[in-house]
Scaffold this active site. Sequence first.
Site, PDB file in Angstrom:
ATOM      1  N   GLY A   1       0.822  -1.221   0.000  1.00  0.00           N
ATOM      2  CA  GLY A   1       0.000   0.000   0.000  1.00  0.00           C
ATOM      3  C   GLY A   1       0.851   1.263   0.000  1.00  0.00           C
ATOM      4  O   GLY A   1       0.638   2.171  -0.819  1.00  0.00           O
TER       5      GLY A   1
ATOM      6  N   HIS B   1      -3.306 -16.755  -9.833  1.00  0.00           N
ATOM      7  CA  HIS B   1      -2.067 -16.233  -9.226  1.00  0.00           C
ATOM      8  C   HIS B   1      -1.659 -17.188  -8.104  1.00  0.00           C
ATOM      9  O   HIS B   1      -1.884 -16.946  -6.926  1.00  0.00           O
ATOM     10  CB  HIS B   1      -2.333 -14.826  -8.676  1.00  0.00           C
ATOM     11  CG  HIS B   1      -1.104 -14.177  -8.113  1.00  0.00           C
ATOM     12  ND1 HIS B   1       0.053 -14.012  -8.812  1.00  0.00           N
ATOM     13  CD2 HIS B   1      -0.868 -13.626  -6.883  1.00  0.00           C
ATOM     14  CE1 HIS B   1       0.951 -13.403  -8.060  1.00  0.00           C
ATOM     15  NE2 HIS B   1       0.414 -13.163  -6.877  1.00  0.00           N
TER      16      HIS B   1
ATOM     17  N   ARG C   1       7.884 -10.721 -13.943  1.00  0.00           N
ATOM     18  CA  ARG C   1       8.934 -11.642 -13.464  1.00  0.00           C
ATOM     19  C   ARG C   1       9.456 -12.491 -14.621  1.00  0.00           C
ATOM     20  O   ARG C   1      10.675 -12.650 -14.796  1.00  0.00           O
ATOM     21  CB  ARG C   1       8.361 -12.543 -12.363  1.00  0.00           C
ATOM     22  CG  ARG C   1       8.184 -11.797 -11.072  1.00  0.00           C
ATOM     23  CD  ARG C   1       7.600 -12.664  -9.968  1.00  0.00           C
ATOM     24  NE  ARG C   1       7.561 -11.890  -8.728  1.00  0.00           N
ATOM     25  CZ  ARG C   1       6.640 -12.018  -7.794  1.00  0.00           C
ATOM     26  NH1 ARG C   1       5.657 -12.894  -7.941  1.00  0.00           N
ATOM     27  NH2 ARG C   1       6.693 -11.276  -6.711  1.00  0.00           N
TER      28      ARG C   1
ATOM     29  N   ASN D   1      -4.095 -11.348  -1.199  1.00  0.00           N
ATOM     30  CA  ASN D   1      -4.060 -12.773  -1.561  1.00  0.00           C
ATOM     31  C   ASN D   1      -4.952 -13.629  -0.677  1.00  0.00           C
ATOM     32  O   ASN D   1      -5.225 -13.239   0.459  1.00  0.00           O
ATOM     33  CB  ASN D   1      -2.620 -13.292  -1.428  1.00  0.00           C
ATOM     34  CG  ASN D   1      -1.829 -13.104  -2.715  1.00  0.00           C
ATOM     35  OD1 ASN D   1      -2.338 -13.362  -3.798  1.00  0.00           O
ATOM     36  ND2 ASN D   1      -0.578 -12.674  -2.583  1.00  0.00           N
TER      37      ASN D   1
ATOM     38  N   ASN E   1      -7.809 -13.320   5.436  1.00  0.00           N
ATOM     39  CA  ASN E   1      -7.979 -12.229   4.472  1.00  0.00           C
ATOM     40  C   ASN E   1      -9.408 -12.104   3.936  1.00  0.00           C
ATOM     41  O   ASN E   1      -9.824 -11.016   3.531  1.00  0.00           O
ATOM     42  CB  ASN E   1      -6.966 -12.369   3.329  1.00  0.00           C
ATOM     43  CG  ASN E   1      -5.570 -11.928   3.783  1.00  0.00           C
ATOM     44  OD1 ASN E   1      -5.418 -11.401   4.874  1.00  0.00           O
ATOM     45  ND2 ASN E   1      -4.576 -12.152   2.959  1.00  0.00           N
TER      46      ASN E   1
HETATM   47  P1  NAI Z   1       1.671  -5.777   4.951  1.00  0.00           P
HETATM   48  O1  NAI Z   1       1.523  -6.704   6.115  1.00  0.00           O
HETATM   49  O2  NAI Z   1       2.932  -5.007   4.812  1.00  0.00           O
HETATM   50  O3  NAI Z   1       0.462  -4.713   4.976  1.00  0.00           O
HETATM   51  C1  NAI Z   1      -0.864  -5.078   5.133  1.00  0.00           C
HETATM   52  C2  NAI Z   1      -1.561  -3.934   5.855  1.00  0.00           C
HETATM   53  O4  NAI Z   1      -2.967  -4.192   5.879  1.00  0.00           O
HETATM   54  C3  NAI Z   1      -1.117  -3.742   7.307  1.00  0.00           C
HETATM   55  O5  NAI Z   1      -0.620  -2.435   7.528  1.00  0.00           O
HETATM   56  C4  NAI Z   1      -2.402  -3.976   8.096  1.00  0.00           C
HETATM   57  O6  NAI Z   1      -2.490  -3.198   9.280  1.00  0.00           O
HETATM   58  C5  NAI Z   1      -3.461  -3.612   7.082  1.00  0.00           C
HETATM   59  N1  NAI Z   1      -4.806  -4.091   7.384  1.00  0.00           N
HETATM   60  C6  NAI Z   1      -5.193  -5.280   7.917  1.00  0.00           C
HETATM   61  N2  NAI Z   1      -6.529  -5.305   8.049  1.00  0.00           N
HETATM   62  C7  NAI Z   1      -7.020  -4.112   7.596  1.00  0.00           C
HETATM   63  C8  NAI Z   1      -8.308  -3.545   7.469  1.00  0.00           C
HETATM   64  N3  NAI Z   1      -9.403  -4.205   7.842  1.00  0.00           N
HETATM   65  N4  NAI Z   1      -8.416  -2.294   6.957  1.00  0.00           N
HETATM   66  C9  NAI Z   1      -7.313  -1.606   6.596  1.00  0.00           C
HETATM   67  N5  NAI Z   1      -6.064  -2.111   6.688  1.00  0.00           N
HETATM   68  C10 NAI Z   1      -5.918  -3.331   7.180  1.00  0.00           C
HETATM   69  O7  NAI Z   1       1.392  -6.658   3.659  1.00  0.00           O
HETATM   70  P2  NAI Z   1       1.767  -6.290   2.137  1.00  0.00           P
HETATM   71  O8  NAI Z   1       3.105  -6.811   1.843  1.00  0.00           O
HETATM   72  O9  NAI Z   1       1.477  -4.877   1.917  1.00  0.00           O
HETATM   73  O10 NAI Z   1       0.719  -7.225   1.342  1.00  0.00           O
HETATM   74  C11 NAI Z   1      -0.653  -6.955   1.427  1.00  0.00           C
HETATM   75  C12 NAI Z   1      -1.456  -8.048   0.741  1.00  0.00           C
HETATM   76  O11 NAI Z   1      -1.183  -8.034  -0.660  1.00  0.00           O
HETATM   77  C13 NAI Z   1      -1.132  -9.469   1.206  1.00  0.00           C
HETATM   78  O12 NAI Z   1      -2.308 -10.241   1.268  1.00  0.00           O
HETATM   79  C14 NAI Z   1      -0.210 -10.002   0.126  1.00  0.00           C
HETATM   80  O13 NAI Z   1      -0.205 -11.403   0.033  1.00  0.00           O
HETATM   81  C15 NAI Z   1      -0.843  -9.358  -1.083  1.00  0.00           C
HETATM   82  N6  NAI Z   1       0.011  -9.253  -2.256  1.00  0.00           N
HETATM   83  C16 NAI Z   1      -0.536  -9.584  -3.462  1.00  0.00           C
HETATM   84  C17 NAI Z   1       0.173  -9.459  -4.614  1.00  0.00           C
HETATM   85  C18 NAI Z   1      -0.474  -9.791  -5.922  1.00  0.00           C
HETATM   86  O14 NAI Z   1       0.231 -10.024  -6.888  1.00  0.00           O
HETATM   87  N7  NAI Z   1      -1.781  -9.818  -5.999  1.00  0.00           N
HETATM   88  C19 NAI Z   1       1.563  -8.984  -4.605  1.00  0.00           C
HETATM   89  C20 NAI Z   1       2.050  -8.617  -3.293  1.00  0.00           C
HETATM   90  C21 NAI Z   1       1.279  -8.763  -2.155  1.00  0.00           C
HETATM   91  C1  2OP Z   2       3.774 -12.341  -5.007  1.00  0.00           C
HETATM   92  O1  2OP Z   2       3.591 -13.065  -5.985  1.00  0.00           O
HETATM   93  C2  2OP Z   2       2.910 -12.094  -2.711  1.00  0.00           C
HETATM   94  O2  2OP Z   2       1.476 -12.709  -4.458  1.00  0.00           O
HETATM   95  C3  2OP Z   2       2.614 -12.005  -4.129  1.00  0.00           C
HETATM   96  O3  2OP Z   2       4.884 -11.858  -4.722  1.00  0.00           O
END
Ligand code: NAI
Ligand code: 2OP
Length: 307
Positions: free
Chosen positions: A13, A174, A150, A119, A94
Amino acid sequence: MTKISVIGAGNVGATTVQRLAEMEFGNIVLVDIVEGLPQGKALDLMQAGSIVGYDTKIKGSNDYADIVDSDIVIITAGAARKPGMSRADLININTKIMKDVCEKIKQYAPKSIVIAVTNPLDVMTYVALKVTGFEPNRVFGMSGILDTGRFASFIADELACSKRDVEAMVIGGHGDQMLPLPQHSSVFGTPLPELLGENVIAGLVERTIHGGAEIVALLKQGSAFYAPSAAIVQMVESILRDEKRILPVSAYLEGEYGQKGIYFGVPAKIGCDGIEGIIELELTEEQKQALKESSASIKGSIEYLNI
Ligand code: NAI
Ligand code: 2OP
């Protein structure tokens, strides 16, 4: 003035907000449940503007009312993987977060385009569709640009050429059953199978499929965020500038690729209305079979959630 809200002020974010601020697309709201976190990051990013040279207004908040009337809402809220975890392991925690967030989006930003990132991506995007009740063209997920990026990066390394001249393609869910497509990947117009041997391509495909896990294992806590945030911004740019780029995204399928009622990574035209068309690529029989297996695991998760 365009308004973009980013939910979740964690790695993905906050990095997304940084990139968006630098592009000066419009005002940004960053929301998180942790008190002070979005406010602190927003303040830091606002101050960076006077050094980098942007005037984007960024508001950090714990109150969803601040996302009111957003044009685009990006959902990055949720837990990320730890070493040894698959993306699917995140489903219970999630889904609950996704439901809460999407209720708020429905209430405060009913006309927005929603980009899901949390995810397991294809299933969480389905949850977003069901909870918001928005049309499927306005709800889609970020995954394919990352996976494709990638694959393209590994191809460029292997051929010692510029990443800018590589066109790669990855479709499907994914997850570990994503489907890199060598015959639809090329370097300045030359298809990959004419440039590299079968075994080398197989190695690049394998590394792409496990590209996220490779980074999780190295970081030891959390997952990738630089390439993911770049992918999100590419989607936002195509929407706001109505570029109508063909980008691989997780889109709701209604018969395309023989799939119905699921989100799946496919190339789609992205413009001001969100998804404006889905492109069907020709696949080998083996790839069609692999695609069926990838979709079966997403369908299984949707059935498990029962929403
Ligand atoms: P992170 O742990 O750094 O940040 C997640 C944030 O969400 C935290 O600050 C947390 O406090 C907040 N959060 C939790 N519940 C909440 C709510 N109800 N309302 C508002 N905020 C809330 O995790 P990161 O690295 O930022 O990843 C976030 C998500 O994105 C994960 O599920 C990760 O697997 C996914 N992801 C997906 C990708 C994709 O290709 N689709 C790529 C990278 C990450
Ligand atoms: C990735 O592929 C976490 O889905 C994320 O890196």
